[in-house]
Design a protein around this motif. Structure first.
Motif, PDB file in Angstrom:
ATOM      1  N   ASP A   5       0.823  -1.209   0.000  1.00 33.58           N
ATOM      2  CA  ASP A   5       0.000   0.000   0.000  1.00 33.58           C
ATOM      3  C   ASP A   5       0.859   1.263   0.000  1.00 33.58           C
ATOM      4  N   SER A   6       1.970   1.255   0.726  1.00 34.29           N
ATOM      5  CA  SER A   6       2.866   2.410   0.730  1.00 34.29           C
ATOM      6  C   SER A   6       3.500   2.612  -0.637  1.00 34.29           C
ATOM      7  N   ALA A   7       3.917   1.508  -1.274  1.00 30.75           N
ATOM      8  CA  ALA A   7       4.502   1.610  -2.606  1.00 30.75           C
ATOM      9  C   ALA A   7       3.490   2.171  -3.598  1.00 30.75           C
ATOM     10  N   GLN A   8       2.256   1.710  -3.504  1.00 27.70           N
ATOM     11  CA  GLN A   8       1.216   2.192  -4.411  1.00 27.70           C
ATOM     12  C   GLN A   8       0.968   3.687  -4.215  1.00 27.70           C
ATOM     13  N   THR A   9       0.915   4.135  -2.971  1.00 22.22           N
ATOM     14  CA  THR A   9       0.696   5.548  -2.681  1.00 22.22           C
ATOM     15  C   THR A   9       1.857   6.405  -3.175  1.00 22.22           C
ATOM     16  N   ARG A  10       3.085   5.951  -2.931  1.00 21.52           N
ATOM     17  CA  ARG A  10       4.259   6.718  -3.350  1.00 21.52           C
ATOM     18  C   ARG A  10       4.320   6.852  -4.865  1.00 21.52           C
ATOM     19  N   LEU A  11       4.041   5.799  -5.567  1.00 20.52           N
ATOM     20  CA  LEU A  11       4.072   5.870  -7.026  1.00 20.52           C
ATOM     21  C   LEU A  11       2.944   6.747  -7.566  1.00 20.52           C
ATOM     22  N   SER A  12       1.788   6.731  -6.924  1.00 16.51           N
ATOM     23  CA  SER A  12       0.651   7.498  -7.442  1.00 16.51           C
ATOM     24  C   SER A  12       0.916   8.999  -7.410  1.00 16.51           C
ATOM     25  N   THR A  13       1.862   9.436  -6.585  1.00 18.35           N
ATOM     26  CA  THR A  13       2.163  10.867  -6.470  1.00 18.35           C
ATOM     27  C   THR A  13       3.547  11.202  -7.018  1.00 18.35           C
ATOM     28  N   ALA A  14       4.148  10.298  -7.793  1.00 18.66           N
ATOM     29  CA  ALA A  14       5.522  10.481  -8.246  1.00 18.66           C
ATOM     30  C   ALA A  14       5.640  11.337  -9.492  1.00 18.66           C
ATOM     31  N   GLY A  15       4.534  11.664 -10.135  1.00 19.80           N
ATOM     32  CA  GLY A  15       4.581  12.461 -11.362  1.00 19.80           C
ATOM     33  C   GLY A  15       3.821  13.764 -11.218  1.00 19.80           C
ATOM     34  N   LYS A  16       4.032  14.647 -12.166  1.00 20.73           N
ATOM     35  CA  LYS A  16       3.360  15.938 -12.171  1.00 20.73           C
ATOM     36  C   LYS A  16       2.084  15.863 -13.011  1.00 20.73           C
ATOM     37  N   PRO A  17       1.045  16.581 -12.582  1.00 16.19           N
ATOM     38  CA  PRO A  17      -0.163  16.632 -13.422  1.00 16.19           C
ATOM     39  C   PRO A  17       0.134  17.368 -14.723  1.00 16.19           C
ATOM     40  N   PRO A  18      -0.660  17.144 -15.748  1.00 13.34           N
ATOM     41  CA  PRO A  18      -0.364  17.756 -17.053  1.00 13.34           C
ATOM     42  C   PRO A  18      -0.568  19.268 -17.031  1.00 13.34           C
ATOM     43  N   ALA A  19       0.206  19.967 -17.861  1.00 11.10           N
ATOM     44  CA  ALA A  19       0.098  21.416 -17.961  1.00 11.10           C
ATOM     45  C   ALA A  19      -0.357  21.866 -19.342  1.00 11.10           C
ATOM     46  N   ILE A  20      -0.241  21.006 -20.331  1.00 13.57           N
ATOM     47  CA  ILE A  20      -0.561  21.374 -21.707  1.00 13.57           C
ATOM     48  C   ILE A  20      -1.964  20.891 -22.059  1.00 13.57           C
ATOM     49  N   THR A  21      -2.756  21.798 -22.631  1.00 13.03           N
ATOM     50  CA  THR A  21      -4.101  21.442 -23.079  1.00 13.03           C
ATOM     51  C   THR A  21      -4.207  21.673 -24.579  1.00 13.03           C
ATOM     52  N   GLU A  22      -5.239  21.094 -25.162  1.00 14.09           N
ATOM     53  CA  GLU A  22      -5.515  21.290 -26.580  1.00 14.09           C
ATOM     54  C   GLU A  22      -7.003  21.144 -26.817  1.00 14.09           C
ATOM     55  N   VAL A  23      -7.449  21.651 -27.947  1.00 16.48           N
ATOM     56  CA  VAL A  23      -8.860  21.556 -28.308  1.00 16.48           C
ATOM     57  C   VAL A  23      -9.052  20.327 -29.183  1.00 16.48           C
ATOM     58  N   CYS A  24     -10.073  19.539 -28.836  1.00 20.18           N
ATOM     59  CA  CYS A  24     -10.310  18.259 -29.509  1.00 20.18           C
ATOM     60  C   CYS A  24     -11.748  18.219 -30.017  1.00 20.18           C
ATOM     61  N   PRO A  25     -11.995  17.828 -31.279  1.00 21.59           N
ATOM     62  CA  PRO A  25     -13.377  17.631 -31.741  1.00 21.59           C
ATOM     63  C   PRO A  25     -14.061  16.546 -30.916  1.00 21.59           C
ATOM     64  N   LEU A  26     -15.340  16.729 -30.702  1.00 16.94           N
ATOM     65  CA  LEU A  26     -16.074  15.786 -29.859  1.00 16.94           C
ATOM     66  C   LEU A  26     -15.958  14.361 -30.375  1.00 16.94           C
ATOM     67  N   HIS A  27     -16.023  14.162 -31.681  1.00 13.10           N
ATOM     68  CA  HIS A  27     -16.026  12.798 -32.218  1.00 13.10           C
ATOM     69  C   HIS A  27     -14.660  12.126 -32.096  1.00 13.10           C
ATOM     70  N   GLN A  28     -13.635  12.872 -31.701  1.00 11.41           N
ATOM     71  CA  GLN A  28     -12.306  12.300 -31.495  1.00 11.41           C
ATOM     72  C   GLN A  28     -11.913  12.290 -30.018  1.00 11.41           C
ATOM     73  N   ALA A  29     -12.871  12.498 -29.120  1.00 13.40           N
ATOM     74  CA  ALA A  29     -12.549  12.711 -27.708  1.00 13.40           C
ATOM     75  C   ALA A  29     -12.538  11.442 -26.871  1.00 13.40           C
ATOM     76  N   ALA A  30     -12.865  10.304 -27.443  1.00 13.83           N
ATOM     77  CA  ALA A  30     -12.872   9.069 -26.650  1.00 13.83           C
ATOM     78  C   ALA A  30     -11.478   8.798 -26.093  1.00 13.83           C
ATOM     79  N   GLY A  31     -11.421   8.556 -24.782  1.00 15.90           N
ATOM     80  CA  GLY A  31     -10.160   8.269 -24.120  1.00 15.90           C
ATOM     81  C   GLY A  31      -9.410   9.498 -23.644  1.00 15.90           C
ATOM     82  N   ARG A  32      -9.860  10.692 -24.029  1.00 17.02           N
ATOM     83  CA  ARG A  32      -9.179  11.903 -23.603  1.00 17.02           C
ATOM     84  C   ARG A  32      -9.668  12.315 -22.217  1.00 17.02           C
ATOM     85  N   VAL A  33      -8.915  13.224 -21.585  1.00 12.54           N
ATOM     86  CA  VAL A  33      -9.228  13.656 -20.222  1.00 12.54           C
ATOM     87  C   VAL A  33      -9.591  15.138 -20.250  1.00 12.54           C
TER      88      VAL A  33
END
Length: 401
Positions: A5-33
């Protein structure tokens, strides 16, 4: 060893959240965040409409055996006239409900002859009317920032008129396999070689998570080969996954190569089976996760430890999927010194019980168990678990999505 559980928690916070965004057409948005929270632009339905093919009436005009003149036939997409007293308007599913009408009578509940509709079954006031805004009200929150989009979310957004979305740029993942004993599938293989299954497997897992595979590279067991591979991966990727080569053997050169590049390798022995050797480093602010070389172990570590990190770096708000529970069905007793993650198949009994049946061979080299398994059942360390006991269940359909 670091507990799971400690390893899982440490890894879950080991990266930075994304900073770059882009505009995506709705029909191509599957799987995007989603990189923004979205709100309803209109009521849904936008106006009262019919849920059935039938006839719009005033409920007060109904009387047994009294036919109602059919004033108009109004199809979906047309605007009906206001309903006159003592009349009916023929509607179809999706047709607007006329002003003055309060009830829809299904066509099966009456008979139309010579433009007169006689009701054969007493109607219920308000029946079969979809009311304006009964689904969504204008201004309601539709989806929160950090939501991964699927078909259901796209349907909801389309119903609100959204044609394009602001989403996070895809996470770029690089994969590095190591080992002179590995050859690519399709290439000639000698007895001392094995096919490289880790590269294609991890690439498929990353893409299944909605991330982008920037490179799948293989390095020979030399510092020069590893340095060349790392130079490419660190240049083009946000997250690097390596497989094998982090132990203490003479040709385990991943650790010294990472250190040469300025990274400090946090070598762990995680209290889990399969998958004990896991390591984490950062080079130029980018996380490098080192997975065990055995494909079954790499698969389990990716599913349980790497996916929370990947979701976090994608910008998702739901980083840890829910852990479920089921009943172990086995004639074996399991009792290991580490948390044991059994490859199991889940079956769902009529009484609502989930039964978890382990694969017959649980060795870390049994690759055939991976396509068979629906998930992993967790047997806690130093705890005897047997047939009928309740255990935690990690559903791979959730943990690998």
């Amino acid at each position: 060893m670091l507990d799971f559980d400690s390893a899982q928690t440490r890894l879950s916070t080991a990266g930075k959240p994304p900073a770059i965004t882009e505009v995506c057409p709705l029909h191509q948005a599957a799987g995007r965040v989603l990189a923004q929270t979205l709100f309803a632009t209109l009521d849904l339905p936008p106006a009262d409409n019919s849920a059935m093919d039938g006839y719009a009436i005033r409920h007060a005009d109904y009387a047994p055996g009294r036919p109602l003149p059919v004033q108009q036939r109004c199809y979906a997409g047309e605007r009906p006239e206001a309903l006159e007293p003592g009349h009916a308007i023929r509607l179809f599913t999706g047709s607007l409900v006329p002003a003055g009408a309060d009830t829809i009578v299904m066509q099966e509940d009456g008979v139309e002859n010579d433009d007169r509709f006689e009701i054969s079954r007493p109607p219920v006031l308000g029946a079969h009317v979809r009311l304006q805004g009964e689904d969504v009200r204008e201004g309601d929150q539709l989806l929160a920032k950090g939501t991964r989009l699927g078909a259901a979310e796209i349907a909801l957004l389309a119903s609100q008129g959204y044609a394009q979305l602001t989403v996070y740029a895809p996470l770029r993942v690089g994969i590095l396999t190591t080992g002179d004993e590995l050859v690519s599938p399709g290439q000639p293989r000698a007895d001392e070689h094995i096919y490289n299954s880790n590269g294609p497997m991890l690439a498929a897992l990353v893409e299944q998570m909605g991330a982008s595979v920037a490179h799948v590279l293989h390095a020979r067991d030399t510092r020069e080969s590893l340095q060349e591979a790392f130079a490419i991966l660190l240049r083009d990727c946000d997250l690097v996954l390596t497989v094998g080569g982090v132990s203490v053997g003479e040709k385990d050169l991943v650790k010294p190569t990472i250190e040469q590049l300025g990274g400090v390798l946090d070598l762990w022995r995680v209290c889990m089976k399969p998958g004990k050797p896991v390591a984490l480093a950062h080079i130029d602010g980018k996380p490098v996760v080192c997975l065990p070389g055995n494909p079954v172990s790499a698969y389990a570590v990716f599913a349980l430890l790497v996916t929370p990190l990947l979701r976090s770096m994608q910008g998702r708000t739901q980083v840890m999927p829910a852990v479920q529970y089921g009943i172990l069905a086995s004639d074996r007793v399991f009792n290991e010194k580490r948390d044991d993650f059994l490859r199991v198949q889940a079956s769902f009994e009529p009484q609502g019980q989930t039964t978890l049946t382990p694969y017959g061979q649980q060795g870390s080299g049994i690759i055939s168990s991976l396509p068979w398994a629906s998930g992993l059942a967790r047997i806690p360390a130093n705890t005897a678990m047997r047939n009928g006991d309740t255990v935690a269940y990690y559903d791979l359909a959730r943990w690998l999505a």
